[in-house]
Design an enzyme around this catalytic site. Structure first.
Site, PDB file in Angstrom:
ATOM      1  CE1 TYR A   1      -0.466   4.733  -1.738  1.00  0.00           C
ATOM      2  CE2 TYR A   1      -0.273   5.719   0.202  1.00  0.00           C
ATOM      3  CZ  TYR A   1      -0.281   4.355  -0.722  1.00  0.00           C
ATOM      4  OH  TYR A   1      -0.940   3.678  -0.342  1.00  0.00           O
TER       5      TYR A   1
ATOM      6  CG  ASN B   1       3.842   2.658   4.962  1.00  0.00           C
ATOM      7  OD1 ASN B   1       4.912   3.018   4.709  1.00  0.00           O
ATOM      8  ND2 ASN B   1       2.552   2.126   4.606  1.00  0.00           N
TER       9      ASN B   1
ATOM     10  CD  GLU C   1      -9.275   5.547   4.722  1.00  0.00           C
ATOM     11  OE1 GLU C   1     -10.142   5.739   4.441  1.00  0.00           O
ATOM     12  OE2 GLU C   1      -9.300   4.604   3.382  1.00  0.00           O
TER      13      GLU C   1
ATOM     14  NE  ARG D   1      13.658  -4.342  -7.589  1.00  0.00           N
ATOM     15  CZ  ARG D   1      13.845  -5.234  -8.311  1.00  0.00           C
ATOM     16  NH1 ARG D   1      13.396  -6.354  -9.085  1.00  0.00           N
ATOM     17  NH2 ARG D   1      15.069  -6.468  -7.218  1.00  0.00           N
ATOM     18  N   GLY D   2       9.076   1.220  -8.941  1.00  0.00           N
ATOM     19  CA  GLY D   2       8.017   2.565 -10.102  1.00  0.00           C
ATOM     20  C   GLY D   2       7.126   1.177  -9.869  1.00  0.00           C
ATOM     21  CG  LEU D   3       7.235  -2.994  -9.564  1.00  0.00           C
ATOM     22  CD1 LEU D   3       7.904  -4.210  -9.222  1.00  0.00           C
ATOM     23  CD2 LEU D   3       6.719  -2.985 -11.717  1.00  0.00           C
ATOM     24  N   GLY D   4       5.123   0.893  -7.456  1.00  0.00           N
ATOM     25  CA  GLY D   4       3.711   1.409  -7.014  1.00  0.00           C
ATOM     26  C   GLY D   4       2.982   1.599  -7.862  1.00  0.00           C
TER      27      GLY D   4
ATOM     28  CB  VAL E   1       5.080  -3.413  -4.701  1.00  0.00           C
ATOM     29  CG1 VAL E   1       6.688  -3.989  -5.045  1.00  0.00           C
ATOM     30  CG2 VAL E   1       4.579  -2.378  -5.410  1.00  0.00           C
TER      31      VAL E   1
END
Length: 142
Positions: free
Chosen positions: A110, A103, A98, A73-76, A66
């Site tokens: 995830y 991160n 992976e 903002r919820g795009l992922g 993103v």
């Protein structure tokens, strides 16, 4: 994603990662027939993208990004929804990916989404100082 999108994809990739994919990586993925999608913000601005490889019974998420200034903002999650829908449409049983242990933001996304840690790939990613960073392997059963 089309070849014409690659320059804008590269601007986002370079802004988002210290060790970005190359233009060649994206072009090779497109020419190999991998599923490559873009997410637009408004009518034309590219907000994000993902690439997946379809395997025998699972989808391997290769890259999901993103635009940095639009993160949080919820795009992922929206893109993960599309990845999961695509996998289901193709009759796949799971999504595999992976992620770098460093991160933490992506790991949290995830895990909230339902991915579980299933393994570790040693020295998978390039890291600063000519070193390598492990990758956490995660799976989402569908």
């Amino acid at each position: 994603m089309q070849v014409d999108d690659i320059d804008e994809v590269m601007r986002i990739e370079l802004a988002a990662y210290p060790h970005p994919w190359t233009k060649g990586n994206f072009l090779d993925s497109l020419y190999s027939g991998y599923e490559a999608w873009v997410l637009r913000h408004g009518t034309t601005r590219l907000a994000g993208y993902f690439l997946v490889m379809l395997a025998v019974d699972e989808v391997h998420l290769l890259n999901i990004t993103v635009r940095p200034e639009l993160q949080g903002r919820g795009l992922g999650k929206l893109q993960l929804d599309r990845v999961a829908a695509l996998a289901r449409e193709r009759g796949m049983g799971s999504v595999l990916l992976e992620v770098r242990p460093s991160n933490l933001r992506a790991l949290a996304v995830y895990e909230r989404y339902g991915f579980s840690r299933i393994g570790l790939r040693k020295g998978y990613y390039p890291a600063a100082g000519n070193r390598r960073e492990d990758a956490i392997v995660m799976r989402l059963p569908l």
